[in-house]
Design an enzyme around this catalytic site. Structure first.
Site, mmCIF file in Angstrom:
data_model
loop_
_atom_site.group_PDB
_atom_site.id
_atom_site.type_symbol
_atom_site.label_atom_id
_atom_site.label_comp_id
_atom_site.label_asym_id
_atom_site.label_seq_id
_atom_site.Cartn_x
_atom_site.Cartn_y
_atom_site.Cartn_z
ATOM 1 N N ASN A 170 -5.996 3.047 10.497
ATOM 2 C CA ASN A 170 -5.192 1.954 11.028
ATOM 3 C C ASN A 170 -4.995 2.028 12.534
ATOM 4 O O ASN A 170 -4.618 1.038 13.146
ATOM 5 C CB ASN A 170 -3.833 1.917 10.332
ATOM 6 C CG ASN A 170 -3.177 3.274 10.280
ATOM 7 O OD1 ASN A 170 -3.711 4.199 9.672
ATOM 8 N ND2 ASN A 170 -2.047 3.413 10.927
ATOM 9 N N THR A 205 9.615 -7.375 -12.664
ATOM 10 C CA THR A 205 9.121 -8.742 -12.803
ATOM 11 C C THR A 205 8.076 -9.044 -11.738
ATOM 12 O O THR A 205 8.273 -8.743 -10.561
ATOM 13 C CB THR A 205 10.297 -9.736 -12.694
ATOM 14 O OG1 THR A 205 11.209 -9.443 -13.746
ATOM 15 C CG2 THR A 205 9.812 -11.176 -12.816
ATOM 16 N N ALA A 220 0.815 -1.216 0.000
ATOM 17 C CA ALA A 220 0.000 0.000 0.000
ATOM 18 C C ALA A 220 0.851 1.270 0.000
ATOM 19 O O ALA A 220 0.432 2.300 -0.534
ATOM 20 C CB ALA A 220 -0.956 0.000 1.194
ATOM 21 N N THR A 221 2.043 1.210 0.575
ATOM 22 C CA THR A 221 2.903 2.399 0.540
ATOM 23 C C THR A 221 3.217 2.769 -0.906
ATOM 24 O O THR A 221 3.064 3.933 -1.317
ATOM 25 C CB THR A 221 4.220 2.133 1.304
ATOM 26 O OG1 THR A 221 3.904 1.821 2.668
ATOM 27 C CG2 THR A 221 5.142 3.339 1.251
ATOM 28 N N SER A 227 -3.158 -3.584 0.555
ATOM 29 C CA SER A 227 -1.932 -4.191 1.075
ATOM 30 C C SER A 227 -2.168 -5.662 1.373
ATOM 31 O O SER A 227 -3.102 -6.016 2.097
ATOM 32 C CB SER A 227 -1.514 -3.463 2.355
ATOM 33 O OG SER A 227 -0.452 -4.165 2.978
ATOM 34 N N GLY A 228 -1.317 -6.535 0.848
ATOM 35 C CA GLY A 228 -1.475 -7.971 1.058
ATOM 36 C C GLY A 228 -1.386 -8.389 2.517
ATOM 37 O O GLY A 228 -2.191 -9.185 2.993
ATOM 38 N N HIS A 229 -0.399 -7.827 3.227
ATOM 39 C CA HIS A 229 -0.141 -8.363 4.577
ATOM 40 C C HIS A 229 -1.125 -7.863 5.626
ATOM 41 O O HIS A 229 -1.004 -8.203 6.801
ATOM 42 C CB HIS A 229 1.313 -8.091 5.003
ATOM 43 C CG HIS A 229 1.642 -6.672 5.352
ATOM 44 N ND1 HIS A 229 1.729 -6.236 6.644
ATOM 45 C CD2 HIS A 229 1.917 -5.594 4.572
ATOM 46 C CE1 HIS A 229 2.064 -4.946 6.662
ATOM 47 N NE2 HIS A 229 2.182 -4.541 5.416
ATOM 48 N N CYS A 254 8.902 6.784 18.271
ATOM 49 C CA CYS A 254 10.090 7.098 19.044
ATOM 50 C C CYS A 254 11.010 7.972 18.205
ATOM 51 O O CYS A 254 11.543 7.529 17.199
ATOM 52 C CB CYS A 254 10.812 5.819 19.428
ATOM 53 S SG CYS A 254 11.052 5.652 21.175
ATOM 54 N N GLN A 307 -6.602 -1.014 5.388
ATOM 55 C CA GLN A 307 -7.229 -1.636 6.571
ATOM 56 C C GLN A 307 -8.650 -2.113 6.295
ATOM 57 O O GLN A 307 -9.243 -2.794 7.140
ATOM 58 C CB GLN A 307 -7.264 -0.639 7.742
ATOM 59 C CG GLN A 307 -5.907 -0.275 8.287
ATOM 60 C CD GLN A 307 -5.203 -1.426 9.008
ATOM 61 O OE1 GLN A 307 -5.807 -2.439 9.374
ATOM 62 N NE2 GLN A 307 -3.906 -1.261 9.211
HETATM 63 C C1 LIG Z 1 -0.222 -0.813 6.599
HETATM 64 C C2 LIG Z 1 -0.802 0.385 5.958
HETATM 65 C C3 LIG Z 1 -0.154 1.007 4.886
HETATM 66 C C4 LIG Z 1 1.172 0.518 4.355
HETATM 67 O O1 LIG Z 1 1.015 -0.690 3.680
HETATM 68 P P1 LIG Z 1 2.303 -1.548 3.225
HETATM 69 O O2 LIG Z 1 1.700 -2.619 2.367
HETATM 70 O O3 LIG Z 1 2.900 -2.069 4.481
HETATM 71 O O4 LIG Z 1 3.200 -0.653 2.470
HETATM 72 C C5 LIG Z 1 -0.753 2.097 4.329
HETATM 73 N N1 LIG Z 1 -1.916 2.574 4.786
HETATM 74 C C6 LIG Z 1 -2.576 2.001 5.812
HETATM 75 C C7 LIG Z 1 -3.871 2.562 6.266
HETATM 76 C C8 LIG Z 1 -2.026 0.893 6.439
HETATM 77 O O5 LIG Z 1 -2.669 0.351 7.464
#
Ligand SMILES: *Cc1c(COP(=O)(O)O)cnc(C)c1O
Length: 397
Positions: free
Chosen positions: A158, A244, A74-75, A206-208, A330, A186
């Site tokens: 988030n 790729t 997502a970044t 975002s996949g994770h 921090c 999210q």
């Molecule tokens: C985690 C998150 C991101 C970043 O996603 P990545 O896949 O880790 O780069 C961006 N926006 C929100 C709201 C998120 O929770």
């Protein structure tokens, strides 16, 4: 025996669902061709898997497969959306469109690219949010100008899980000819997201955050919309994102999206029950606890609580077996409270007394009960400690 460790940080990342892992596994060692290799079977079978995944992602958000652009997360998707749209507009016919509107409680992955654009001469407005964490539609409307080319508002936050009025924002932007980007990291897979009924032009995934691996994401790009690529190279992904394609990660994201589509409703209903047990348990055990952000326009798996008179960092140290988050950053010397909690009007002290609880697919009722017990005991002990020292929290506050 040390207490079982408990994961309550699903907004930071999710584990890969074993079903997702099983789907991706053959694409490391067996089906390893480059999806861009058109001349042989190895490439073609990888390509077929990528296209199936593209359909699975599209299906979840009501898009067409060719509107799905695979990225690293997502970044990257947010960067491509904001900088890509700004670059295209500045180079194009409507160079007078130089205003971007976004929101103070967005993720850094939106705020920072917006900051870069501001340094490059784009005018950026940061809209505030109310104490409930939601934007005010009248304020949004008033902040739009003839020069606004894009509005970027996240689906769900988030930190506080608050869901923005995305359908209204989309309709407003559409009526004014303004691009609407939404960070869905999210939300997608957790709540129903439809790019057409919400009039979304660009959507980041975002996949994770939805039980697929780290390092894969999507930017949904509405048909007909042009963006300036941020990566030059082999012209993959309709020229929008060269590089790729990581077949195993893409297969995983497709499988994860399909599972979310099938299970989203039941899962969020079950999570809301657990989340409410967590809240009720903590409120039954403690005074001086407030919920940060709207309770009814909120992701089912999110809770963000302010514990009066307690430093959140100390609380986390008292329950090291429970994975929680404070949202503070921090810096070199001191602790900076979360910009989201500041945006909803919390003072420095309240923000540094707040903790995020993130529940997800594998959270159990037993874990919720153990978290209630651990947190209630820890807060009581910390407050007693500060009373003994003659400072801080008073029970009658
Ligand atoms: C985690 C998150 C991101 C970043 O996603 P990545 O896949 O880790 O780069 C961006 N926006 C929100 C709201 C998120 O929770």
């Amino acid at each position: 025996m040390p207490p079982q460790r408990i994961y309550m940080d699903y907004h930071a990342t999710t584990p890969v669902d074993p079903r997702v892992f099983a789907a991706m596994e053959p694409y490391f060692t067996e089906i390893y061709g480059n999806p861009a290799s058109k001349n042989h079977l190895f490439g073609r079978e990888a390509r077929a898997a990528v296209e199936t995944a593209r359909e699975q992602v599209a299906q979840l958000i009501g898009a067409r497969p060719k509107e799905i652009i695979f990225t690293s997360g997502a970044t990257e998707s947010n960067n491509l959306a904001l900088k890509g749209a700004a670059g295209n507009i500045r180079g194009g016919a409507s160079a007078q469109r130089n205003h971007l509107l976004t929101v103070a409680s967005e993720h850094k992955a939106v705020l920072d690219p917006a900051g870069t654009l501001a340094r490059d001469g784009i005018e950026v407005t940061l809209l505030g949010v109310g104490p409930d964490g939601r934007i005010d539609m009248a304020a949004l409307k008033a902040a739009l100008t003839e020069r606004t080319f894009m509005v970027s508002v996240m689906q769900a936050n988030n930190e506080i899980g608050v869901i923005q009025p995305v359908t209204e924002i989309g309709a407003l932007c559409r009526s004014r000819g303004i691009l609407f980007h939404s960070d869905g990291a999210q939300a997608v897979g957790k709540i129903a997201v439809d790019v057409n009924s919400m009039a979304i032009d660009l959507l980041s995934i975002s996949g994770h955050k939805l039980y697929a691996p780290k390092g894969i994401g999507v930017l949904y790009v509405r048909t007909g919309l042009e963006l300036q690529a941020q990566m030059d190279g082999g012209g993959h992904e309709r020229g929008l994102r060269s590089g790729t394609l990581p077949t195993p990660l893409i297969v995983a994201l497709g499988a994860a999206c399909e599972l979310c589509g099938a299970e989203l409703e039941a899962e969020s209903a079950a999570l809301a029950v657990l989340r409410d047990q967590l809240l009720d348990g903590i409120l039954a055990g403690l005074d001086g606890v407030t919920v940060n952000g709207s309770m009814d326009r909120r992701l089912a798996g999110n809770l963000n609580l302010c514990f009066d008179g307690v430093e959140a960092e100390s609380l986390l140290q008292k329950v090291p077996h429970i994975a929680l988050s404070t949202g503070s950053a921090c810096t070199t010397a001191d602790l900076q409270p979360s910009h989201v909690l500041k945006a909803i009007g919390l003072g420095h002290e309240q923000a540094l007394s707040s903790v995020r609880f993130g529940l997800g697919r594998y959270t159990t009722a037993a874990e919720v009960a153990a978290t209630v017990e651990g947190v209630v005991d820890a807060v009581k002990a910390l407050r007693e400690g500060s009373l003994l020292k003659g400072l801080g929290w008073k029970p009658d506050r």
